[in-house]
Design an enzyme around this catalytic site. Structure first.
Site, short mmCIF file in Angstrom:
data_model
loop_
_atom_site.label_atom_id
_atom_site.label_comp_id
_atom_site.label_asym_id
_atom_site.label_seq_id
_atom_site.Cartn_x
_atom_site.Cartn_y
_atom_site.Cartn_z
N THR A 55 12.09 -7.78 1.27
CA THR A 55 10.74 -7.25 1.05
C THR A 55 10.23 -7.67 -0.33
O THR A 55 9.02 -7.78 -0.54
CB THR A 55 10.71 -5.71 1.16
OG1 THR A 55 11.85 -5.18 0.47
CG2 THR A 55 10.76 -5.26 2.61
N HIS A 91 19.07 -2.27 9.83
CA HIS A 91 18.68 -3.01 8.62
C HIS A 91 19.71 -4.03 8.16
O HIS A 91 19.55 -4.59 7.06
CB HIS A 91 18.42 -2.05 7.47
CG HIS A 91 17.24 -1.16 7.66
ND1 HIS A 91 15.96 -1.49 7.24
CD2 HIS A 91 17.13 0.05 8.24
CE1 HIS A 91 15.14 -0.52 7.54
NE2 HIS A 91 15.82 0.45 8.16
N LYS A 106 17.06 -8.55 -7.11
CA LYS A 106 17.52 -7.88 -5.89
C LYS A 106 18.93 -7.39 -6.17
O LYS A 106 19.51 -7.75 -7.19
CB LYS A 106 17.50 -8.84 -4.70
CG LYS A 106 18.17 -10.19 -5.00
CD LYS A 106 18.10 -11.17 -3.83
CE LYS A 106 16.78 -11.88 -3.71
NZ LYS A 106 16.06 -11.62 -2.48
N ARG A 107 19.50 -6.57 -5.26
CA ARG A 107 20.89 -6.17 -5.45
C ARG A 107 21.77 -7.41 -5.56
O ARG A 107 21.48 -8.44 -4.94
CB ARG A 107 21.33 -5.29 -4.27
CG ARG A 107 20.71 -3.91 -4.29
CD ARG A 107 21.07 -3.14 -5.54
NE ARG A 107 22.47 -2.79 -5.56
CZ ARG A 107 22.96 -1.60 -5.22
NH1 ARG A 107 22.16 -0.62 -4.87
NH2 ARG A 107 24.26 -1.38 -5.26
N LYS A 118 6.42 -9.12 -1.88
CA LYS A 118 5.71 -8.70 -3.10
C LYS A 118 5.35 -9.92 -3.93
O LYS A 118 4.24 -10.03 -4.47
CB LYS A 118 6.57 -7.73 -3.91
CG LYS A 118 6.84 -6.42 -3.19
CD LYS A 118 7.99 -5.61 -3.80
CE LYS A 118 8.46 -4.57 -2.78
NZ LYS A 118 9.77 -3.98 -3.12
N LYS A 133 23.45 -12.91 -0.97
CA LYS A 133 22.14 -13.20 -1.56
C LYS A 133 22.21 -14.41 -2.50
O LYS A 133 21.21 -14.95 -2.93
CB LYS A 133 21.60 -11.98 -2.29
CG LYS A 133 21.33 -10.80 -1.36
CD LYS A 133 20.82 -9.58 -2.12
CE LYS A 133 20.69 -8.34 -1.27
NZ LYS A 133 19.44 -8.28 -0.50
C1 26V Z 1 24.79 0.93 3.64
C2 26V Z 1 25.52 1.88 3.01
C3 26V Z 1 26.91 2.00 3.39
C4 26V Z 1 27.51 3.30 2.97
C5 26V Z 1 27.14 3.68 1.59
C6 26V Z 1 25.67 3.76 1.34
C7 26V Z 1 24.94 2.70 2.03
C8 26V Z 1 23.61 2.51 1.73
C9 26V Z 1 22.89 1.53 2.36
C10 26V Z 1 23.48 0.75 3.32
C11 26V Z 1 22.75 -0.29 4.08
C12 26V Z 1 21.77 -0.99 3.32
C13 26V Z 1 21.05 -1.87 4.24
C14 26V Z 1 19.84 -2.42 3.57
O1 26V Z 1 19.41 -2.01 2.52
N1 26V Z 1 19.27 -3.39 4.23
C15 26V Z 1 18.11 -4.04 3.74
O2 26V Z 1 17.00 -3.44 4.37
C16 26V Z 1 15.78 -4.00 3.96
C17 26V Z 1 14.67 -3.22 4.60
O3 26V Z 1 14.70 -3.41 5.97
C18 26V Z 1 15.74 -5.47 4.29
O4 26V Z 1 14.54 -6.01 3.78
C19 26V Z 1 16.92 -6.20 3.67
O5 26V Z 1 16.96 -7.54 4.11
C20 26V Z 1 18.21 -5.51 4.07
O6 26V Z 1 19.31 -6.07 3.38
#
Ligand code: 26V
Length: 819
Positions: free
Chosen positions: A664, A365, A556-557, A668, A562
């Protein structure tokens, strides 16, 4: 008792929903009808609705247990479910009875539904995607079970103090969770710490086992995932951590009561809180514990089920089971399944590895290097000693394969190794996931191409057949039918309601873009939705949005890639023009920005701070307000998006090209008729292809140009050569938004001016400003804008998560719907 009495309690057939709600208020919750609050009516309604799910839930579970088809397990550290009540009512077609029943308490369904706490068990895109996927799996009757963690505290609540983000814990289980069912009889033991013991079995064969471990109990809580009017109710199984009895007993016996309680807390800590960073891994022991806890409990649960049916014959295990790993977070599953097969079922390595690689599939992701998970070998060997042995063995065999394909290419072996060597060696979780899986997928076309040509190029050269794309999608049942009832009704009347389960049918809307009377009704729905958002913004911030203005939204975050800052620079350009009286062609705008910054991500928090400070200045300037308002909406979350996306007219998707894996939220907004201003990044590319170039506002560098530009980037030269941009920078650097703390935002302006700024904000600013002028011009012609809006909705069929999940089922899982 007969089977029928078990599956169909008579009272539910006979009594109306109103009677059931009353019964739960009285008997389950202990309330008298006189003094009920909406919050308790909400709980009682949820319980009454859940009762109606129970029959189909049990039948679906039985059908999954009995099916000879392949079963799928979606392993994810995050499920961002949001609220469940209205969704369940919609999916089992109880809207009428529910409204009628609640009317007796003088309450509307909306008033009751909004009392439910969001289940915020996720950070952002990845977690919400998991929730949309579960909805689509149930809609398609696929035998899929979600496995996750029942965090006591979900994503933090965000509030703003003096312009700055402050985090409050989200104790979402405070009033209990009416949807979950605890299943203590299906608890599992999970090992931590200890050591690997070598021994010989009865036949004298050398074996290994994990000895001296400290165990934690995993207790499952099941949540129902109702399909859309199809009698299917799938399961999301969330694990809660608890202390083992043995653990307590030891301490009690030695007479140390406080120590016993303390160790109980240590165990419970594992499922206490969701890690709120979504873009950088921070290597904390508790996080690795969470990952292994989820993986080990889930795999043991699944293997136990298998053994109950097949004994220890695992011949078909890989054919009949599939694990989808939601990013590398559950990547330990590769080693854990090996451990179970080797140590518990005495399987030979070769067969165990064949089975494992037959049933693991990995979704990536993100391309951001700082988000790629690595765990230090020293932590791994302390916490999960037996797993580390297995990872070393996997790596050894893998590197032999690499050296056979590329003899003597030591550099490549070093790059591909599961172990990053050095003073402080680390395990590369993405490499473990790729080596252990038969499928590796990205989440949008560009993203997958970039994985193959960049991050995972070596692996692509070794195993091109593993790599595939699955462009993300969202569920139209929550993100259109439920959140935009005005549009839902208009669509149903115009093209029928088939789109709710088959979004490709929404293309039937296309001809209506040319129908002036229809466009008028379209605009009327949007206006109602804007009024709803106006109320929401007023209630949460006190700021008054105007219904005639263009609603321009970025939610978004908060992250540098971004580029919320790019958006803000444009807002400052508008403000500057207003102050100079250069307002020709300008359209009134209400700009809304929302999102959470990771608590430890300083720059992101400064961006939130600057947005708020700019908003205070602009909103206090009456001279500007007919043309411009800016709001930072606190505590953006799933339920907020349900109000925001139906009202949005311009969707901001402005990441640096090559950085946003998919997005995503962009989908929406498109479904709800917003036009997108965006870069050629992630799924924006596919959105533009589907919508048509003329119905999309494209700007900025593409991914190839980003790489090229970085070689000789001189933002200061761009600023110096562009008077408007100079003025924007001067506003910030002159201290107008410093709120008495000179230099506060230097960190942001220095970033923009840095020749090594990875996000190239200044490089894209001129084109962005010019393209926003085109947006204004387009908005002035409302007939044409509405036409484009209709075409965006009409062309959004591709972005249903039903389509995505059908592709996962056909191309990865080989899964078939239940009968
Ligand atoms: C990384 C970490 C690192 C350690 C701590 C907790 C944590 C939690 C999440 C992540 C990775 C997040 C990656 C993410 O959310 N990617 C997003 O995924 C979406 C669904 O595929 C996508 O639409 C977004 O573009 C993408 O940024």
């Amino acid at each position: 008792m007969t089977a029928t009495t078990l599956t169909k309690p008579a009272s539910i057939d006979l009594a109306g929903l109103d009677e059931e709600i009353r019964r739960h208020l009285h008997y389950t919750l202990g309330y008298h009808e006189r003094d009920v609050s909406p919050r308790y009516v909400c709980r009682a309604t949820a319980l009454a609705v859940r009762d109606r799910l129970v029959g189909s839930w049990q039948q679906t579970r039985d059908a999954i247990r009995e099916t000879d088809q392949r079963r799928v397990y979606y392993l994810s550290l995050e499920f961002l479910i949001g609220r469940s009540l209205s969704n369940a009512i919609q999916n089992i077609d109880l809207d009428g009875p529910a409204r009628e029943a609640l009317h007796q308490y003088g309450l509307s369904l909306e008033e009751v539904a909004e009392k439910e706490h969001d289940a915020g068990l996720g950070n952002g895109g990845l977690g919400r995607l998991a929730a949309c996927f579960l909805d689509s799996c149930a809609n398609l009757k696929l035998p899929v079970v979600g496995y996750g963690i029942r965090y006591e505290y979900g994503m933090f609540h965000q509030h703003i103090e003096n312009g700055r983000q402050v985090e409050d814990p989200d104790h979402w289980l405070r009033d209990g969770n009416p949807w979950e069912m605890e299943r203590p009889d299906e608890a599992q033991n999970v090992h931590f710490y200890g050591y690997t013991e070598h021994y010989r079995d009865d036949e004298g064969t050398p074996r290994c086992r994990w000895a001296g471990s400290h165990d934690v109990v995993a207790v499952p809580y099941d949540m129902p995932i109702p399909g859309y009017r199809n009698k299917t109710v799938n399961t999301l199984r969330l694990w809660k951590a608890a202390a083992t009895d043995a653990f307590d007993l030891e301490e009690f016996n030695s007479g140390s009561y406080p120590e016993a309680v303390a160790s109980k807390n240590m165990a419970e800590q594992i499922s206490m809180v969701l890690y709120p960073n979504d873009a950088s891994e921070n290597g904390k022991e508790l996080r690795l514990k969470q990952q292994y806890f989820l993986v080990s409990a889930s795999l043991q649960d699944i293997v136990k089920d298998w053994v109950e049916k097949h004994g220890d014959d695992f011949t078909d295990f890989g054919k009949k089971n599939c694990f989808q790993l939601n990013d590398t977070h559950p990547a330990c599953a590769v080693a854990e399944l090996m451990r179970i097969l080797l140590d518990q079922y005495q399987m030979e390595w070769k067969q165990a590895w064949e089975i494992t690689t037959q049933c693991m599939a990995y979704t990536n992701h993100t391309l951001l290097p700082e988000a790629l998970e690595r765990w230090s070998v020293s932590l791994f060997s302390r916490l999960l000693p037996r797993l580390l042995d297995i990872i070393y063995e996997i790596n050894h065999r893998f590197l032999v394969e690499v050296s056979k394909k590329w003899p003597g290419d030591v550099a490549r072996q070093r790059r591909m190794s599961l172990v990053e060597e050095g003073e402080n060696p680390h395990i590369r979780m993405a490499h473990l996931a790729i080596v252990g899986s038969f499928s590796v997928n990205g989440v949008a076309g560009l993203h997958t191409e970039l994985l193959k040509s960049g991050l995972f190029q070596d692996f692509y050269e070794l195993w091109p057949e593993k790599f595939n794309n699955k462009t993300n999608g969202v569920t139209q049942r929550r993100w259109l039918a439920h959140c935009n009832p005005g549009l839902r009704d208009l669509l149903n009347e115009t093209i029928g309601d088939g789109w709710q389960t088959d979004l490709s049918q929404i293309e039937k809307l296309r001809p209506f873009a040319e129908d002036a009377a229809f466009r008028k009704r379209w605009a009327e729905v949007k206006l109602q939705n804007k009024r709803r958002l106006i109320d929401y913004v007023r209630q949460t911030t006190g700021i008054e949005f105007q219904e005639a203005a263009l609603f321009d939204v970025q939610v978004k975050r908060i992250h540098e890639y971004k580029r919320q800052l790019l958006n803000l620079l444009h807002v400052l350009n508008l403000y500057d023009r207003i102050q100079r009286g250069d307002t020709a062609g300008m359209v009134p705008r209400c700009v809304l920005i929302g999102g959470k910054a990771a608590p430890g991500y300083h720059v992101a928090k400064m961006i939130v701070n600057l947005i708020n400070n700019v908003a205070s200045v602009i909103n206090a300037d009456e001279k500007a307000n007919d043309l411009l308002k800016l709001v930072f909406l606190p505590n953006y979350r799933v339920s907020a998006m349900e109000v925001i996306c139906p009202a949005t007219e311009l969707s901001e998707q402005i990441s640096t090209a090559g950085k946003e894996a998919s997005g995503t939220g962009n989908m929406k907004f498109m479904m709800n008729g917003a036009l997108t201003i965006g870069t050629l990044d992630g799924a924006n590319i596919e959105i533009r292809e589907q919508a048509g170039d003329e119905n999309f506002f494209l700007f900025g560098l593409d991914a190839a140009e980003v790489s090229e530009t970085k070689k000789a980037y001189d933002p200061n030269k761009i600023i110096a050569g562009d008077e408007e941009i100079q003025r924007i920078m001067a506003m910030i650097e002159g201290g107008r938004f410093d709120a008495g703390c000179p230099g506060t935002f230097n960190i942001l302006t220095a970033g923009l001016r840095n020749p090594y700024d990875p996000w190239l904000t200044i490089a894209d600013l001129r084109d962005y400003i010019d393209t926003q002028r085109k947006v204004d011009a387009a908005y002035k012609d409302q007939e044409s804008w509405n036409r484009m809006s209709i075409l965006n909705t009409a062309n959004s069929g591709w972005f249903s998560s039903d389509r995505t999940i059908q592709q996962y089922a056909d191309e990865i899982w080989q899964a078939k719907p239940l009968g």
